[in-house]
Design a protein around this motif. Structure first.
Motif: not given
Length: 381
Positions: A306-332
């Motif tokens: 994002k800061d390099r001005g590059e398209r980051h739609t895929k990377e942002a979605a990957m980060a959100k998907l993995f991190a939020t699924e991970m957070a639920s698993e870690v908290c469980d």
């Protein structure tokens, strides 16, 4: 890719950590219990510059790179997830669209108030019939001379009852579908704006979520954000940035759960020894720590693009998907390590689990994130 933090980034992280540990964490459980909006904490965050991290300095902000923003948001989420949600919505879906798409006059009129925390910002896209299908927006904006008249209902709006300025998306022509959606800067003190109800939620209880109604709400043409028909694009660009923040938020919640579980495992004695000595517990802690580290790096990778001005739609979605699924698993897993005590509200891990669950829903469900990622992957062939 150099992952060494700069001195400035470490300072921002440490400042946010110190604030979260001293001001947020001690009262997080109480605010959750009472559903108490953290007004005083937000005022202090405004003074520290934490609410202006996305706003350029010429408009009163403390503009930082997106990795720095992730560092700060992670620390705030570790201290109080609900407060981090208010901050994330204010910064990335409140301020960022105005920074990216606003006119010079709009920026000078609104950004200083948002950056200081005098005004709280928000994002009003979701409707009862337009959730994952964001193009199904039914709220209408009818042009009358030099004004627009808004009518419709928005639901699940974070800070909808507290925000002074909302980025609102309405259609100027339903027959055009997504190409009819237009963005507007809505001052919630004007006539025609009404808070209909506040949701009673499972988690993030100190962050208020409202259903709001527009009934013949009139605003000047000067408060249209971008051109007619550009609203859907503005919303999607905004959500790309917002999803990076939600990934960082999820990492912060997971860290809080992991650190609590690790401490408990070292203190809790069963069968004559701390339960941390048992391989079953060690493997859980190892998986938790690995997931947290991987999610953080995915968020930083998207932030750097994002800061390099590059398209980051895929990377942002990957980060959100993995991190939020991970957070639920870690908290469980954290709750499992606590055993019966983890299910008690006398301990924090049940709150972490409740707070983490919604991160897989807002700003794009996990299922939508998989669709976004797949669509981007197939376009790359």
């Amino acid at each position: 890719m150099d992952l060494t933090l700069s001195e400035e980034q470490r300072m921002i992280r440490d400042m946010a950590r110190d604030f979260a540990e001293k001001e947020l964490a001690p009262r997080a459980a109480e605010r959750d219990e009472k559903e108490e909006f953290p007004s005083e904490a937000l005022r202090k965050m405004g003074e520290l510059g934490l609410l202006g991290l996305m706003v350029p300095e010429e408009y009163g902000g403390s503009f930082v790179d997106t990795v720095s923003y992730c560092l700060a948001l992670e620390e705030i989420a570790r201290g109080c997830a609900a407060t981090s949600l208010i901050m994330a919505v204010h910064c990335t879906t409140g301020c960022y669209p105005l920074v990216r798409f606003g006119t010079e006059e709009q920026k000078r009129r609104y950004l200083p108030k948002l950056a200081s925390g005098e005004w709280l910002g928000g994002f009003a896209l979701t409707e009862p019939g337009a959730g994952s299908d964001a193009a199904a927006v039914a709220t209408t904006a009818v042009r009358e001379g030099d004004s627009y008249i808004l009518n419709g209902v928005k639901t699940f709006i974070t800070s909808g009852n507290q925000a002074r300025l909302l980025n609102v998306f309405a259609t100027v022509d339903r027959s055009k579908g997504a190409k009819g959606i237009t963005a507007f800067l809505v001052d919630t003190t004007r006539p025609g704006f009404q808070v209909d109800s506040i949701e009673k939620k499972m988690g993030m209880r100190a962050s208020h979520t409202a259903q709001i109604v527009f009934q013949d709400y009139r605003l000047p043409v000067e408060d249209r954000l971008g051109e007619e028909g550009e609203g859907f694009k503005i919303a999607m660009v905004t959500l790309d940035a917002g999803r990076i923040g939600i990934a960082a938020q999820a990492v912060g919640i997971a860290r809080a759960a992991f650190e609590a579980a690790r401490r408990y495992a070292l203190e809790r004695v069963q069968f004559g020894q701390p339960i941390a000595q048992f391989q079953a517990i060690q493997w859980m802690l190892a998986d938790m720590a690995t997931g947290i580290e991987a999610a953080r790096l995915l968020a930083w990778s998207a932030a750097l693009k994002k800061d390099r001005g590059e398209r980051h739609t895929k990377e942002a979605a990957m980060a959100k998907l993995f991190a939020t699924e991970m957070a639920s698993e870690v908290c469980d897993k954290a709750l499992q390590i606590y055993g019966g005590y983890g299910y008690s509200r006398d301990y924090p891990v049940e709150r972490y689990l409740r707070d983490a669950r919604v991160t897989r829903i807002y700003e794009g469900t996990s299922e939508i994130m998989r669709l976004v990622i797949a669509n981007q992957l197939l376009r790359e062939v």
